[in-house]
Design an enzyme around this catalytic site. Structure first.
Site, PDB file in Angstrom:
ATOM      1  NE  ARG A  99      -4.522   3.143  -0.084  1.00 60.62           N
ATOM      2  CZ  ARG A  99      -5.615   2.496   0.316  1.00 60.62           C
ATOM      3  NH1 ARG A  99      -6.804   2.932  -0.055  1.00 60.62           N
ATOM      4  NH2 ARG A  99      -5.514   1.424   1.073  1.00 60.62           N
ATOM      5  CG  ASP A 158      -2.008   1.035   1.184  1.00 63.21           C
ATOM      6  OD1 ASP A 158      -1.868   2.010   0.418  1.00 63.21           O
ATOM      7  OD2 ASP A 158      -3.001   0.893   1.915  1.00 63.21           O
TER       8      ASP A 158
END
Length: 209
Positions: free
Chosen positions: A143, A141
Site C-alpha cells: 500500500r 504490504d
C-alpha cells in the site's frame, strides 16, 4: 512520534497525484458525513474522504486511513478486522463530532481483489497472510499511504489524531509532513477465523494490539 518506514517500503512512497472531483452529503447510521471524491489519473482509481465538522481549523483531527476491503467491509467476512474497524472509526468520529476517514482503493494490502482471493486460497492451505502474498510474488504490504497527501491538502488538515494499530501509517504520515498528535488504538474483538490473521499482523508486520 517518530517512526520510520521499513526500507522495503520506500519505493511505495512515491509522489501520487489525485484530482478532486465533487462532494456531497452522506447520511449514515452514525452521522451525516460529507463525502469527497478524488480520482487518481495514473490508475483511474477513485478514492474518497468522509469528513464531519470543521476539519480545516488547524486543530488535530480524529482520523482513520482505511484501505478498501470488499470481503470485510461489504461482505461481512470474519477473516479480517477491516469491517469492524471501519464501523468503529465512523462511530468514534460521530461521537467526537469532528473527524475524517480516508478510504483508499488498495484492496488486499495493494495486490487487488483477485490476487487477494488467490492469497486466501493459499491461506486455506496453511500459509499466513504474509507468506501468501510473498508466494504470489508480492511484498507483504504494497500500500501507498502518500495517496492521502492531496486529500489532506484539499481538506486543509495538518495534524492528526490517527486511529490505527499500524506503525507504518504513522511513519508514512510523518514523511509527508503531517503532525501525529496522538495514536488512537482500534481494538477489535478476535474470533476463531481472524485469530491467526491478527497474530501475523502483530508478529510479522509490527501492528500494535
Amino acid at each position: 512520534m517518530n517512526t520510520s518506514l521499513p526500507a522495503a517500503d520506500t519505493a511505495a512512497v512515491s509522489d501520487s497525484a489525485l484530482d478532486y472531483v465533487a462532494s456531497c452529503d452522506l447520511p449514515t447510521p452514525w452521522a451525516t458525513f460529507r463525502l469527497h471524491a478524488f480520482v487518481e489519473p495514473a490508475s483511474g482509481k477513485e478514492h474518497v474522504a468522509l469528513t464531519l465538522g470543521d476539519v480545516g481549523d488547524g486543530k488535530p483531527v480524529l482520523s482513520r486511513i482505511h484501505s478498501e476491503c470488499l470481503t470485510g467491509d461489504g461482505l461481512f467476512s470474519l477473516r479480517c478486522d477491516c469491517g469492524p474497524q471501519l464501523e468503529a472509526a465512523l462511530r468514534m468520529i460521530a461521537e467526537d463530532g469532528r473527524g475524517a476517514l480516508f478510504y483508499l482503493r488498495q484492496e488486499g494490502r495493494g495486490i487487488g481483489l483477485v490476487n487477494k482471493i488467490r492469497a486466501y486460497q493459499l491461506q486455506d492451505a496453511g500459509a499466513d497472510t504474509v507468506e501468501a502474498n510473498e508466494q504470489l510474488g508480492f511484498k507483504a504490504d504494497q500500500r501507498n499511504y502518500r495517496l492521502c497527501l492531496p486529500m489532506l491538502q484539499h481538506l486543509q488538515i495538518s495534524s492528526l489524531r490517527l486511529m490505527t494499530n499500524n506503525p507504518r501509517k504513522i511513519a508514512a504520515m510523518e514523511q509527508i509532513g503531517m503532525q501525529i498528535a496522538e495514536r488512537v488504538p482500534l481494538v477489535i474483538t478476535r474470533n476463531p477465523f481472524n485469530e491467526r490473521y491478527l497474530t501475523t499482523k502483530a508478529v510479522k508486520l509490527g501492528h500494535l494490539f
